[in-house]
Design an enzyme around this catalytic site. Sequence first.
Site, PDB file in Angstrom:
ATOM      1  N   SER A  97       0.866  -1.174   0.000  1.00 46.93           N
ATOM      2  CA  SER A  97       0.000   0.000   0.000  1.00 46.93           C
ATOM      3  C   SER A  97       0.901   1.223   0.000  1.00 46.93           C
ATOM      4  CB  SER A  97      -0.949   0.000   1.204  1.00 46.93           C
ATOM      5  OG  SER A  97      -0.234  -0.175   2.423  1.00 46.93           O
ATOM      6  N   GLU A 138       1.186   5.571   0.786  1.00 47.10           N
ATOM      7  CA  GLU A 138       0.629   6.782   1.394  1.00 47.10           C
ATOM      8  C   GLU A 138       1.002   8.009   0.571  1.00 47.10           C
ATOM      9  OE1 GLU A 138       0.820   7.713   5.798  1.00 47.10           O
ATOM     10  OE2 GLU A 138       2.084   9.337   5.013  1.00 47.10           O
ATOM     11  N   ASP A 165      -2.043  14.850  15.664  1.00 49.42           N
ATOM     12  CA  ASP A 165      -1.106  15.636  16.463  1.00 49.42           C
ATOM     13  C   ASP A 165      -1.500  17.095  16.427  1.00 49.42           C
ATOM     14  OD1 ASP A 165       0.605  13.449  17.102  1.00 49.42           O
ATOM     15  OD2 ASP A 165       1.355  13.538  15.041  1.00 49.42           O
ATOM     16  N   PHE A 214      11.859  14.287  10.660  1.00 49.24           N
ATOM     17  CA  PHE A 214      10.714  13.390  10.836  1.00 49.24           C
ATOM     18  C   PHE A 214      10.944  12.461  12.024  1.00 49.24           C
ATOM     19  CE2 PHE A 214       9.489  13.284   6.014  1.00 49.24           C
ATOM     20  CZ  PHE A 214       8.914  14.540   6.133  1.00 49.24           C
ATOM     21  N   HIS A 249       3.797  -1.143   3.709  1.00 46.69           N
ATOM     22  CA  HIS A 249       3.163   0.160   3.474  1.00 46.69           C
ATOM     23  C   HIS A 249       4.271   1.178   3.233  1.00 46.69           C
ATOM     24  CE1 HIS A 249      -0.042   3.163   3.773  1.00 46.69           C
ATOM     25  NE2 HIS A 249       0.753   3.887   4.543  1.00 46.69           N
TER      26      HIS A 249
END
Length: 297
Positions: A8, A10, A102, A215, A265
């Site tokens: 998958s 994103e 967040d 990140f 993913h």
Amino acid sequence: MANPVEVSFEFFPPNDDAAAASLWAAVERLAPLRPKFISVTYGADGSTRSRTHDCVLRILRDTDLVVAPHLTCVGATREDIIAVAEDYWRQGVRHMVALRGDPAVGTPDAPHRYQPHPGGFAYASDLVAGIRKAAAFEISVAAYPEGHPESGTVEADLDNLKRKIDAGANRAITQFFFDTDAFLRYRDLCADRGIRAGIVPGILPITRFPQLVRFAERCGASVPQWLRRRFDGLDDDPETRRMIAAHVAIEQVQRLREHGVDEFHFYTLNRAELAYAICHALGLRPQPLQQNQTRVA
């Protein structure tokens, strides 16, 4: 011939025409790999809700891909969030990614702390339960092999993950990681806790190393010294940087395959090149287009 693993991807919603062109080029490049689904993010503070919605609807309209919008607890009441979920269901969405979300990014001197919205869902487990009551969505949630920065310990994070699964989530997608042993330990701990849902590793192909470090600092992922050494001195050498990035990620997914992982993913950052190369190394090949599939370009 069917592909040997499931993947998958994103994406995040574009904020201008150039970003939109990059997004749709990436979707079109990766679509022939027939991903299990593609997900579309919210901003960290829920700030991209309308752009997420528009992006999801275009993917539904212009492709035959399964799309999974992110939905968070941030900045809305329970009623508003469930109304969004119900609208997605009416539009044909059948898969959601349910996250706490967040707050807006603060500063080191004044960090923003998460506060549940008055009248909203407090945590992701509450959101999962609400979505599950609203419609028969397939629901993915987040997992943190090295612990969420606010959970304190991996044990506390496991407790939270079990609450989300018990509330009705179907699978957990992990935060990106580079310590493969940490993921494998986490997977074993999930099994020990009776968590039977799939634990899908989140893979972040590295496009810019300083961005990766930022990140990682925000989400609590470790950046091993061996990885820092590999990218040392490549800030102005994008070609070599891409080659190293592909090699790192391919090594990672191949080791995970050796330990029985058959679903991945990818956090694409709206770029297809590295994700496509990694998928090729995993044995994925473009599949024939479905008769009702249309192009997005």
